[in-house]
Design an enzyme around this catalytic site. Structure first.
Site, PDB file in Angstrom:
ATOM      1  CB  SER A 106     -35.897   1.718 -12.687  1.00 53.06           C
ATOM      2  OG  SER A 106     -35.864   1.459 -14.081  1.00 53.06           O
TER       3      SER A 106
ATOM      4  CE1 TYR B 219     -40.947  -0.361 -12.456  1.00 52.05           C
ATOM      5  CE2 TYR B 219     -39.855   0.659 -14.329  1.00 52.05           C
ATOM      6  CZ  TYR B 219     -39.804  -0.139 -13.197  1.00 52.05           C
ATOM      7  OH  TYR B 219     -38.609  -0.705 -12.812  1.00 52.05           O
TER       8      TYR B 219
END
Length: 325
Positions: free
Chosen positions: A164, A189
């Site tokens: 990501s 994350y």
């Protein structure tokens, strides 16, 4: 004579596809008949669209799922899909799934490591591992290492790790991998997404001579169940959705568009002979440019030395290491 390995450099290869391309569009003209694809989390969000597109192109798809009954319900009506149980945060579950698959005697042609969690409350699993790192990275690392015989069996495979642009939020925190005493859900994350990218770098280096090539991808911003841990007010503050919660930011992709880059990376003949690269918008991404903050790949996410360091650490933590085979 063995060729010297070279990591594919970052930079646009003019694929002909782009930001709004869909999974069906990038698969147009590609016949996956007789191919077996593994798609973790392939029953929800862009994973579901990935499974649908691969099946439409002729592939048989295995979907390992933490919630098999939910997966079967979501995939009802899609032919040539097989669901099995897998909880990536539990290495005993990962080992059990991998053994069941190997016992079937089949090879894997495509593996898309799509499952993941994002911005969850501080949670520890196993011997105290931070949940996002454990699920998004260590679970997939262990899975691919254990499935190595099936990946190299049929002359090689493509492995795609769903990273990501969130990797911009954090490199690997070598001195505090588990965010002990200092948990920040988005930075954790980000670290896990950096780990996904570095995993692809080292897997490609190790796998190239066996025909196993690996890529990392940023699918784009997509509203899916990945955001389930984020309150509506937080998504409004980030301008992901309108204040009434009814309208999604127009910059976001649809799930069909979000699935495109990982499907492209797993199947495109344009990537033959390439590997270890980070992709976005159905292309090999450019290096990070501070003037274009939401795109590109940061150096630390494709650094081969950090990739090898992370591989060694992951092997120590999980006990799985195909480089020793």
């Amino acid at each position: 004579m063995t060729q010297t390995y070279q990591q594919t450099p970052q930079g646009n290869i003019n694929s002909g596809f782009g930001y709004r391309s869909t999974a069906d569009e990038v698969l147009s003209g590609i016949d996956l008949s007789g191919k077996l694809a593994l798609v973790t989390g392939g029953y929800s969000g862009l994973g579901l669209e990935t499974t649908r597109a691969l099946v439409k192109a002729g592939a048989q798809v295995v979907v390992p799922a933490r919630r098999p009954d939910t997966a079967k319900e979501a995939l009802a009506g899609i032919e040539n899909v097989e669901v099995d149980e897998l909880d990536l945060s539990d290495l005993d579950s990962v080992r059990a799934f991998a053994q069941r698959f190997l016992d079937s005697g089949r090879s894997i042609d495509l593996a898309i490591l799509n499952a993941g969690i994002m911005a969850c409350p501080e949670t520890r699993v196993g011997p105290g591992w931070e949940l996002q790192f454990a699920t998004n990275h260590l679970g997939h690392y262990t899975l691919i290492n254990l499935l190595w015989p099936a990946l190299k069996a049929n002359g090689g495979a493509r492995v795609v790790a769903t990273s990501s642009t969130g990797h911009h939020l954090s490199p690997i925190r070598w001195d505090n991998l588990n965010f002990e005493g200092n948990y920040h859900k988005f930075e954790a994350y980000g670290q896990s997404k950096t780990a996904n990218a570095l995993f692809a770098v080292e897997l490609d280096r190790l796998g190239a001579e066996h025909g196993v090539r690996a890529f990392a991808v940023h699918p784009g911003g997509i509203l899916t169940p990945l955001q389930r841990h984020m309150p509506k007010e937080e998504m409004i503050a980030l301008k992901w959705i309108s204040e009434d919660g009814e309208t999604v930011n127009e910059a976001f992709k649809t799930p069909e568009q979000g699935a495109a880059t990982q499907v492209w990376a797993a199947t495109s003949p344009q990537l033959e002979g390439k590997g270890g690269a980070y992709c976005e918008d159905c292309n090999i991404a450019e290096p990070f440019d501070p003037d274009k903050r939401s795109v590109g790949v940061k150096d630390y996410a494709i650094d081969p030395e950090q990739a090898q360091r992370l591989w060694k650490l992951s092997a120590e933590l999980t006990g799985a290491d195909l480089s020793k085979l």
